[in-house]
Scaffold this active site. Structure first.
Site, PDB file in Angstrom:
ATOM      1  N   MET A  27      43.680  41.544  34.219  1.00 24.04           N
ATOM      2  CA  MET A  27      42.849  41.334  34.975  1.00 24.04           C
ATOM      3  C   MET A  27      41.063  41.570  34.055  1.00 24.04           C
ATOM      4  O   MET A  27      41.448  43.065  33.911  1.00 24.04           O
ATOM      5  CB  MET A  27      42.439  42.406  36.531  1.00 24.04           C
ATOM      6  CG  MET A  27      43.429  41.659  37.639  1.00 24.04           C
ATOM      7  SD  MET A  27      43.943  42.762  38.669  1.00 24.04           S
ATOM      8  CE  MET A  27      44.508  44.065  38.111  1.00 24.04           C
ATOM      9  N   SER A  28      40.690  41.044  34.685  1.00 21.68           N
ATOM     10  CA  SER A  28      39.516  41.567  33.518  1.00 21.68           C
ATOM     11  C   SER A  28      38.511  42.290  34.091  1.00 21.68           C
ATOM     12  O   SER A  28      38.254  42.617  35.178  1.00 21.68           O
ATOM     13  CB  SER A  28      38.625  39.760  33.269  1.00 21.68           C
ATOM     14  OG  SER A  28      37.276  40.080  32.771  1.00 21.68           O
TER      15      SER A  28
ATOM     16  N   CYS B 287      41.856  30.835  34.414  1.00 24.07           N
ATOM     17  CA  CYS B 287      40.725  31.924  35.043  1.00 24.07           C
ATOM     18  C   CYS B 287      39.151  30.616  35.623  1.00 24.07           C
ATOM     19  O   CYS B 287      39.491  28.980  35.000  1.00 24.07           O
ATOM     20  CB  CYS B 287      39.791  32.720  33.618  1.00 24.07           C
ATOM     21  SG  CYS B 287      38.167  32.566  34.445  1.00 24.07           S
TER      22      CYS B 287
ATOM     23  N   GLY C  89      50.634  36.388  42.745  1.00 19.97           N
ATOM     24  CA  GLY C  89      49.741  36.264  43.961  1.00 19.97           C
ATOM     25  C   GLY C  89      50.240  36.546  44.665  1.00 19.97           C
ATOM     26  O   GLY C  89      51.015  37.117  45.517  1.00 19.97           O
TER      27      GLY C  89
ATOM     28  N   ARG D  73      46.298  42.862  41.893  1.00 22.00           N
ATOM     29  CA  ARG D  73      45.207  43.667  43.008  1.00 22.00           C
ATOM     30  C   ARG D  73      45.925  44.912  43.651  1.00 22.00           C
ATOM     31  O   ARG D  73      45.427  45.937  43.836  1.00 22.00           O
ATOM     32  CB  ARG D  73      44.300  43.013  43.967  1.00 22.00           C
ATOM     33  CG  ARG D  73      43.003  42.664  42.940  1.00 22.00           C
ATOM     34  CD  ARG D  73      42.357  40.860  44.010  1.00 22.00           C
ATOM     35  NE  ARG D  73      44.240  40.563  44.170  1.00 22.00           N
ATOM     36  CZ  ARG D  73      43.480  38.460  44.975  1.00 22.00           C
ATOM     37  NH1 ARG D  73      42.423  38.322  45.273  1.00 22.00           N
ATOM     38  NH2 ARG D  73      44.738  37.999  45.282  1.00 22.00           N
TER      39      ARG D  73
HETATM   40  C1  LIG Z   1      39.484  41.214  39.053  1.00 16.81           C
HETATM   41  C2  LIG Z   1      40.911  40.267  38.556  1.00 16.81           C
HETATM   42  C3  LIG Z   1      40.408  39.915  37.108  1.00 16.81           C
HETATM   43  C4  LIG Z   1      41.046  38.878  36.949  1.00 16.81           C
HETATM   44  N1  LIG Z   1      41.173  38.822  35.732  1.00 16.81           N
HETATM   45  C5  LIG Z   1      42.600  38.020  34.755  1.00 16.81           C
HETATM   46  C6  LIG Z   1      42.451  37.774  33.400  1.00 16.81           C
HETATM   47  O1  LIG Z   1      41.604  37.968  32.388  1.00 16.81           O
HETATM   48  N2  LIG Z   1      43.203  36.836  33.152  1.00 16.81           N
HETATM   49  C7  LIG Z   1      44.515  36.222  34.190  1.00 16.81           C
HETATM   50  O2  LIG Z   1      45.313  35.671  33.180  1.00 16.81           O
HETATM   51  N3  LIG Z   1      44.291  36.246  34.966  1.00 16.81           N
HETATM   52  C8  LIG Z   1      43.213  36.785  35.954  1.00 16.81           C
HETATM   53  N4  LIG Z   1      43.468  37.512  37.122  1.00 16.81           N
HETATM   54  C9  LIG Z   1      44.052  36.630  37.828  1.00 16.81           C
HETATM   55  C10 LIG Z   1      45.475  37.664  38.228  1.00 16.81           C
HETATM   56  O3  LIG Z   1      46.267  37.758  36.699  1.00 16.81           O
HETATM   57  C11 LIG Z   1      46.237  37.710  39.507  1.00 16.81           C
HETATM   58  O4  LIG Z   1      47.063  36.100  38.642  1.00 16.81           O
HETATM   59  C12 LIG Z   1      45.636  36.734  40.394  1.00 16.81           C
HETATM   60  O5  LIG Z   1      44.582  38.282  40.908  1.00 16.81           O
HETATM   61  C13 LIG Z   1      47.225  37.078  41.458  1.00 16.81           C
HETATM   62  O6  LIG Z   1      47.588  38.242  41.385  1.00 16.81           O
HETATM   63  P1  LIG Z   1      47.160  39.285  42.858  1.00 16.81           P
HETATM   64  O7  LIG Z   1      46.862  39.335  44.359  1.00 16.81           O
HETATM   65  O8  LIG Z   1      48.318  40.237  42.024  1.00 16.81           O
HETATM   66  O9  LIG Z   1      46.073  40.317  42.151  1.00 16.81           O
HETATM   67  C14 LIG Z   1      41.902  38.450  37.109  1.00 16.81           C
HETATM   68  C15 LIG Z   1      42.080  38.593  38.631  1.00 16.81           C
HETATM   69  C16 LIG Z   1      41.463  40.121  39.527  1.00 16.81           C
HETATM   70  C17 LIG Z   1      41.251  40.328  40.943  1.00 16.81           C
END
Ligand SMILES: Cc1cc2nc3c(=O)[nH]c(=O)nc-3n(C[C@H](O)[C@H](O)[C@H](O)COP(=O)(O)O)c2cc1C
Length: 361
Positions: free
Chosen positions: A34-35, A120, A221, A245
């Protein structure tokens, strides 16, 4: 803050684990990249909270342009501590030559795995062909993976979305290209680029990929509870799940999943545990960055972790108005002490996680 009961009857009896080349991911629970969030201090915070139940951590995505220009801030972003291993560093970009150069830098820094971002959705990144832009040019994704896999010895993995848009879903095609090009694992976030973070993640695509894959498949996700994770394992047969998240709101989630599967009562952090983790996070931020960085990061975590603080509904807002992390933490601690809710129920992890020596970037 406790975990929800496990609902799925198809949940696994043991947590899956898998290997990516020489790297063992055990259990198959990964902290998602997560960036702006999953830098080394945050990853160590999660390790402090969840311990060995975190099988893999992934860095926030790193620009191949800035890395190969030797930008100091980008090098710091790539840094990690020994305690984080196995650790994957994720790169984004669309230029094959630069990707290879950046990949060699990641390998030289000692990362266990190298991940290529093909998911992304940010306009400024996809406009230049990177991130999810690669899903519109799978031959280029293939060339990048093949060049990088041929240039470094550490395993190369890829993280995709299930397609660019609803009318161009191509996860199986991405999987085929990834396998043919030398990727050794694939993670999929079951939303399209056009969906951004709206709607719900499609986990059927994870199941479908798993049916066809020769390499490990990791689903991502909307996992917010232990029950969600076990349900997704049961429904898809995937090798691993990634949590993003959900780990910001609840960094103990990995431990809770492991507890559920082992038949233990899921770890329910006390407010004392929360304060301890936040203090450690602050120390780690201060050790890594100039002092101006910590207040914003601390506010991000405090606002998430204090959401459920029903004893004093104003505590969160009061902390968020403060400028200094130490003042925020002292205020939370004093409030919890005054309310008699500061006990630390269990150790929040090895001090080593906090003190781990940062590997050179
Ligand atoms: C704030 C934020 C930053 C993210 N940055 C990246 C990233 O740098 N590289 C990436 O592959 N996915 C990134 N994602 C996607 C997450 O890795 C993940 O696939 C997505 O949030 C769904 O999963 P979750 O519901 O568990 O958050 C980001 C998601 C969020 C919310």
């Amino acid at each position: 803050m406790s975990a929800s009961p496990v609902a799925s009857s198809s949940a696994p009896a043991r947590l899956p684990s898998f290997t990516i080349g020489p790297v063992t991911v055990a259990p198959g629970l990964a902290l998602a990249p997560m960036s702006g969030v999953t830098d080394s201090p945050f990853r160590r915070l999660v390790k402090l909270a969840s311990g060995d139940a975190v099988g893999l951590v992934v860095s926030e995505f790193i620009s191949i342009e800035l890395l190969t220009q030797r930008q100091l801030r980008t090098a710091i972003r790539m840094s990690f501590a020994e305690v984080e291993r196995p650790v994957s560093v994720q790169l984004y970009g669309a230029d094959v030559g630069r990707m290879v150069e950046a990949a060699r830098m990641v390998e030289a820094a000692g990362a266990d795995l190298l991940d290529i971002n093909a998911g992304c959705p940010a306009p400024k990144i996809v406009r230049r062909g990177g991130g999810a832009g690669l899903l519109r040019d799978l031959p280029l994704l293939g060339r990048i993976l093949e060049a990088v896999a041929g240039a470094v010895r550490i395993p190369v993995t890829v993280k995709i979305r299930n397609g660019w848009a609803e009318d161009s879903l191509n996860a199986l095609e991405s999987l085929r290209i990834a396998e043919e090009s030398g990727a050794q694992a694939i993670a999929v976030h079951g939303r399209t680029r056009m969906q951004l973070y709206n709607g719900v993640a499609d986990w059927d695509v994870v199941a479908e990929m798993k049916r066809h894959a020769r390499i490990p498949v990791i689903g991502s996700g909307d996992i917010l509870t232990a029950a969600d994770a076990l349900d997704r394992f049961g429904r898809t047969g995937c090798d691993g799940v990634m949590i993003g998240r959900g780990a910001i709101i609840n960094p103990w989630i990995f431990r809770q999943i492991a507890d559920e599967v082992a038949g233990r009562e899921p770890f329910a952090p006390t407010w004392g545990d929360t304060v301890a983790v936040l203090r450690a996070y602050h120390e780690m931020l201060d050790a890594q960055y100039p002092p101006k960085v910590a207040p914003g990061r601390m506010k991000m975590m405090l606002s998430r972790l204090l959401k459920g603080f029903s004893y004093d509904p104003d505590l969160r807002a009061t902390c968020l108005r403060m400028a200094q992390p130490t003042a925020m933490l002292d205020h939370v601690e004093a409030t919890c002490r005054a309310l008699g809710v500061l006990d630390v129920r269990r150790s929040v992890g090895a001090a080593a996680a906090r003190d781990g020596e940062a590997a050179a970037a």
